[in-house]
Motif scaffolding. Structure first.
Motif, PDB file in Angstrom:
ATOM      1  N   ASN A 161       0.829  -1.213   0.000  1.00 21.42           N
ATOM      2  CA  ASN A 161       0.000   0.000   0.000  1.00 21.42           C
ATOM      3  C   ASN A 161       0.860   1.258   0.000  1.00 21.42           C
ATOM      4  OD1 ASN A 161      -2.369  -1.536   0.080  1.00 21.42           O
ATOM      5  ND2 ASN A 161      -2.377  -1.587   2.314  1.00 21.42           N
ATOM      6  N   CYS A 162       1.899   1.252  -0.819  1.00 16.38           N
ATOM      7  CA  CYS A 162       2.782   2.419  -0.920  1.00 16.38           C
ATOM      8  C   CYS A 162       2.475   3.194  -2.200  1.00 16.38           C
ATOM      9  CB  CYS A 162       4.244   1.989  -0.885  1.00 16.38           C
ATOM     10  SG  CYS A 162       4.756   1.319   0.715  1.00 16.38           S
ATOM     11  N   VAL A 163       2.728   4.497  -2.172  1.00 13.92           N
ATOM     12  CA  VAL A 163       2.412   5.376  -3.298  1.00 13.92           C
ATOM     13  C   VAL A 163       3.621   6.237  -3.629  1.00 13.92           C
ATOM     14  CG1 VAL A 163       0.905   7.209  -4.149  1.00 13.92           C
ATOM     15  CG2 VAL A 163      -0.022   5.457  -2.619  1.00 13.92           C
ATOM     16  N   ALA A 164       3.994   6.246  -4.911  1.00  5.96           N
ATOM     17  CA  ALA A 164       5.001   7.163  -5.438  1.00  5.96           C
ATOM     18  C   ALA A 164       4.271   8.174  -6.309  1.00  5.96           C
ATOM     19  CB  ALA A 164       6.049   6.415  -6.245  1.00  5.96           C
ATOM     20  N   GLN A 165       4.393   9.441  -5.968  1.00  8.41           N
ATOM     21  CA  GLN A 165       3.569  10.456  -6.635  1.00  8.41           C
ATOM     22  C   GLN A 165       4.435  11.623  -7.111  1.00  8.41           C
ATOM     23  OE1 GLN A 165       0.308  11.686  -4.202  1.00  8.41           O
ATOM     24  NE2 GLN A 165      -0.544  13.073  -5.716  1.00  8.41           N
ATOM     25  N   GLU A 166       4.313  11.921  -8.399  1.00  3.94           N
ATOM     26  CA  GLU A 166       4.984  13.069  -9.021  1.00  3.94           C
ATOM     27  C   GLU A 166       6.482  13.076  -8.735  1.00  3.94           C
ATOM     28  OE1 GLU A 166       3.028  16.747  -9.634  1.00  3.94           O
ATOM     29  OE2 GLU A 166       1.145  16.043  -8.770  1.00  3.94           O
ATOM     30  N   ALA A 167       7.117  11.925  -8.940  1.00  3.86           N
ATOM     31  CA  ALA A 167       8.572  11.857  -8.874  1.00  3.86           C
ATOM     32  C   ALA A 167       9.164  12.484 -10.133  1.00  3.86           C
ATOM     33  CB  ALA A 167       9.024  10.408  -8.756  1.00  3.86           C
ATOM     34  N   GLY A 168      10.363  13.068  -9.993  1.00  8.16           N
ATOM     35  CA  GLY A 168      11.059  13.608 -11.150  1.00  8.16           C
ATOM     36  C   GLY A 168      10.841  15.084 -11.378  1.00  8.16           C
ATOM     37  N   LYS A 169      10.780  15.853 -10.301  1.00  8.98           N
ATOM     38  CA  LYS A 169      10.578  17.299 -10.439  1.00  8.98           C
ATOM     39  C   LYS A 169      11.741  17.986 -11.152  1.00  8.98           C
ATOM     40  CE  LYS A 169       6.557  17.844  -8.425  1.00  8.98           C
ATOM     41  NZ  LYS A 169       5.393  18.347  -9.181  1.00  8.98           N
ATOM     42  N   SER A 170      12.906  17.304 -11.239  1.00  8.69           N
ATOM     43  CA  SER A 170      14.038  17.872 -11.966  1.00  8.69           C
ATOM     44  C   SER A 170      13.852  17.774 -13.473  1.00  8.69           C
ATOM     45  CB  SER A 170      15.337  17.148 -11.582  1.00  8.69           C
ATOM     46  OG  SER A 170      15.299  15.799 -12.035  1.00  8.69           O
ATOM     47  N   GLY A 171      12.877  16.970 -13.902  1.00  7.19           N
ATOM     48  CA  GLY A 171      12.620  16.783 -15.325  1.00  7.19           C
ATOM     49  C   GLY A 171      13.098  15.455 -15.864  1.00  7.19           C
ATOM     50  N   LYS A 172      13.917  14.710 -15.075  1.00  8.09           N
ATOM     51  CA  LYS A 172      14.425  13.405 -15.487  1.00  8.09           C
ATOM     52  C   LYS A 172      14.637  12.522 -14.265  1.00  8.09           C
ATOM     53  CE  LYS A 172      16.979  14.185 -19.814  1.00  8.09           C
ATOM     54  NZ  LYS A 172      18.319  14.043 -20.443  1.00  8.09           N
ATOM     55  N   PHE A 173      14.857  11.225 -14.528  1.00  7.54           N
ATOM     56  CA  PHE A 173      15.202  10.250 -13.484  1.00  7.54           C
ATOM     57  C   PHE A 173      14.104  10.155 -12.419  1.00  7.54           C
ATOM     58  CE2 PHE A 173      19.163  12.243 -15.054  1.00  7.54           C
ATOM     59  CZ  PHE A 173      19.650  11.162 -15.769  1.00  7.54           C
ATOM     60  N   GLY A 174      12.879  10.356 -12.856  1.00  7.76           N
ATOM     61  CA  GLY A 174      11.761  10.373 -11.926  1.00  7.76           C
ATOM     62  C   GLY A 174      10.978   9.079 -11.914  1.00  7.76           C
ATOM     63  N   GLU A 175      11.641   7.957 -11.596  1.00 12.04           N
ATOM     64  CA  GLU A 175      10.943   6.684 -11.482  1.00 12.04           C
ATOM     65  C   GLU A 175      10.192   6.614 -10.148  1.00 12.04           C
ATOM     66  OE1 GLU A 175      14.203   6.960 -12.164  1.00 12.04           O
ATOM     67  OE2 GLU A 175      14.517   6.059 -14.143  1.00 12.04           O
ATOM     68  N   GLY A 176       9.127   5.820 -10.130  1.00  9.30           N
ATOM     69  CA  GLY A 176       8.362   5.666  -8.900  1.00  9.30           C
ATOM     70  C   GLY A 176       9.036   4.719  -7.924  1.00  9.30           C
ATOM     71  N   PHE A 177       9.253   3.461  -8.367  1.00 11.33           N
ATOM     72  CA  PHE A 177       9.888   2.422  -7.548  1.00 11.33           C
ATOM     73  C   PHE A 177      11.072   1.868  -8.343  1.00 11.33           C
ATOM     74  CE2 PHE A 177       5.444   2.657  -6.391  1.00 11.33           C
ATOM     75  CZ  PHE A 177       5.451   2.601  -5.003  1.00 11.33           C
ATOM     76  N   TYR A 178      12.266   2.024  -7.815  1.00 13.53           N
ATOM     77  CA  TYR A 178      13.494   1.729  -8.563  1.00 13.53           C
ATOM     78  C   TYR A 178      14.324   0.743  -7.748  1.00 13.53           C
ATOM     79  CZ  TYR A 178      17.519   3.036 -11.595  1.00 13.53           C
ATOM     80  OH  TYR A 178      18.567   3.057 -12.491  1.00 13.53           O
TER      81      TYR A 178
END
Length: 526
Positions: A161-178
């Motif tokens: 029940n985990c949430v990754a939301q709006e990752a990658g504010k730099s414009g790149k490398f914004g994966e949710g679960f890596y």
């Protein structure tokens, strides 16, 4: 005299034996409660934690002094637990946290019921570089890069029940679960990063800049079950990765998982075998069981190897690129009856159900909504109006607070995400943009037709999320997942307050003539 000496010697002997009967580390385990906002105390408890300790947090912690990190390990059966109590805890970063907001560097940890809001102050949200643990009801959002990062041979983890939301504010490398690292970044070089034996159960990646899930070369034995990747009709950045799931790992099962609303060219599920810098070829044995692809501009699958299976219970709706992308190998079509879920001894290794239905999203309309005013207007009720105003003002008569109530009794199980959405019908003439805060209330006794500034709930409420209101004719949204999961009486109530003095806006209520403008609570569950 001799008798006395013998008694003393015997006493000292038995006294020396006492530590042998207290070897169990849980004998010294303790529960600590960290006052809301007291980051220094949390750091102190982590620095001195013992196996079995429980560190309870609640409310909001504004973090101004960098990464929160572990200092000591738990042991098998005696995890160190960081637990959000009540409606959970929010860690709100307001100054640079460097590479990660939260860093688990030691083994045997549990992290429960918290939100990590990086606010673009850290590259990663939750960085794990250790083995053995559970991460439950944790939301990570607004990171510069990855939301959840598990690497450095980290093994045996269950994320639920985990949430990754709006990752990658730099414009790149914004994966949710890596999981892992690309070979040129292996922290274990010259050996591969062999992170593995990891299960993601009922997790969600929402509006990430790059892949929702990314499993790198060297990683292995990973299950994704009952999870969702929702790009919300955005175009993910393509040079780093724009797919629902991207996999170079060995032995991956994706079960009852949905990828949807990708307006870019990426695939729902993409695999890519690679010969890494150590000369070994990685990427094999992928199984896609009861997966769903919906509203994709690209294809459902791309694979450059043949050792993968697509079970015939998949669903594909509005996928412009078809089942297989151009140039893809064909996944082996397989009967669902032959599927066996991977298991292992350790965290995440149980059977969680190959026959579950995918998570579903329901939209609940408000059962009550209104706003209140103070001062000379404190006795008036505004529950019948088709808009509510939210505004902060030094003059109590001009200030307005919004109230909403939803019936959640039809929901079952935990929500993987819950979003409160309001339609902005009008910005006030002096307002181009302003911030609105959503708070959760435990008092549900107020009614739409009777609530006033004089009799409104007196509790301060739990701060849940903020949103910027800047464009009329659009929705503003609040992440209220933790609070919805904490309310078990079948009703949730919210208060809306403005945070910028004299600025305000109007929002459609359930009385609005246009049904699609009315307030909704969108809940995705398992």
């Amino acid at each position: 005299m001799k008798k006395t000496v013998r008694i003393c010697v015997l006493f000292l002997f038995f006294l020396s034996m006492i530590p042998l009967f207290h070897a169990d580390p849980t004998a010294f385990a303790a529960t600590y409660t960290v006052p809301a906002g007291d980051v220094a105390s949390l750091r102190s408890y982590l620095a001195n934690a013992q196996p079995g300790d429980i560190i309870q947090v609640s409310g909001t912690y504004n973090v101004t002094d960098g990464t929160i990190a572990t200092s000591r390990s738990g042991t098998a059966g005696n995890y160190i637990t960081i637990r959000g109590t009540g409606s959970g805890a929010i860690f709100n970063y307001t100054a640079s946290a460097g590479n990660a907001s939260f860093h688990i560097k030691h083994g045997y940890y549990k992290l429960e019921n918290i939100t990590i809001n990086s606010n673009s102050q850290s590259n990663k949200g939750l960085l794990i570089e250790a083995s053995h643990g559970y991460v439950t009801n944790v939301t990570v959002k607004n990171t510069l890069s990855e939301a959840f990062k598990i690497r450095k041979n980290s093994q045996y983890w269950l994320f639920e029940n985990c949430v990754a939301q709006e990752a990658g504010k730099s414009g790149k490398f914004g994966e949710g679960f890596y999981v892992g690292d690309a070979d040129q970044n292996w922290t274990t070089a010259p050996n591969p990063d062999q992170s593995g034996y990891i299960t993601f159960l009922n997790c969600s990646a929402i509006k990430t800049k790059n892949d929702g899930f990314d499993f790198k070369e060297g990683t292995h034995h990973i299950k994704v079950i009952g999870s969702t990747v929702d790009f919300q009709n955005t175009v993910p950045e393509s040079t780093v990765g724009n797919n629902g799931l991207f996999m170079r790992a060995n032995n991956v099962q994706v079960i009852n998982t949905t990828v949807k609303n990708n307006a870019g060219t990426g695939q729902g599920f993409r695999t890519s075998k690679l010969t890494a810098s150590d000369g070994v070829s990685y990427g094999s044995n992928l199984e896609l069981k009861k997966v769903t692809a919906t509203n994709l501009a690209g294809a459902m699958i791309y694979t450059n190897y043949s050792s993968n299976k697509l079970y015939t219970d998949y669903t594909m709706t509005s996928v412009a690129g078809g089942l297989h992308a151009s140039g893809s190998n064909t996944a082996t079509s397989t009967s669902p009856s032959s599927f066996n879920e991977m298991t292992w001894s350790g965290e995440g290794g149980a059977v969680y159900g190959g026959g579950q239905t995918p998570p579903t999203t329901v939209s609940l309309t408000a059962t009550a909504d209104s706003f209140v005013r103070g001062g000379t207007e404190a006795g008036n009720n505004f529950g019948s109006l088709d808009t509510m105003t939210v505004k902060l003002d030094a003059n109590a008569s001009l200030e307005r607070k919004g109230y909403l109530k939803f019936n959640t009794s039809t929901l079952s199980g935990s929500a993987t995400s819950a979003t409160l959405k309001l339609y902005l019908t009008n910005l006030h003439s002096n307002t181009t943009t302003y911030t609105v805060e959503a708070r959760g209330l435990t008092n549900d006794s107020w009614s739409e037709s009777a609530i006033t500034g004089s009799n409104q709930p007196t509790e301060a409420g739990t701060v849940l999320d903020t949103a910027e209101a800047s464009a009329e004719g659009t929705y503003i949204s609040f992440d209220v997942t933790s609070f919805v999961n904490s309310q078990t009486d079948g009703t949730v109530s919210f208060r809306l307050v403005g945070l910028d003095t004299s600025l305000g806006g109007d929002y459609a209520t359930k009385e609005h003539a246009t049904a699609s403008f009315r307030p909704v609570l969108e809940v995705t569950g398992s």
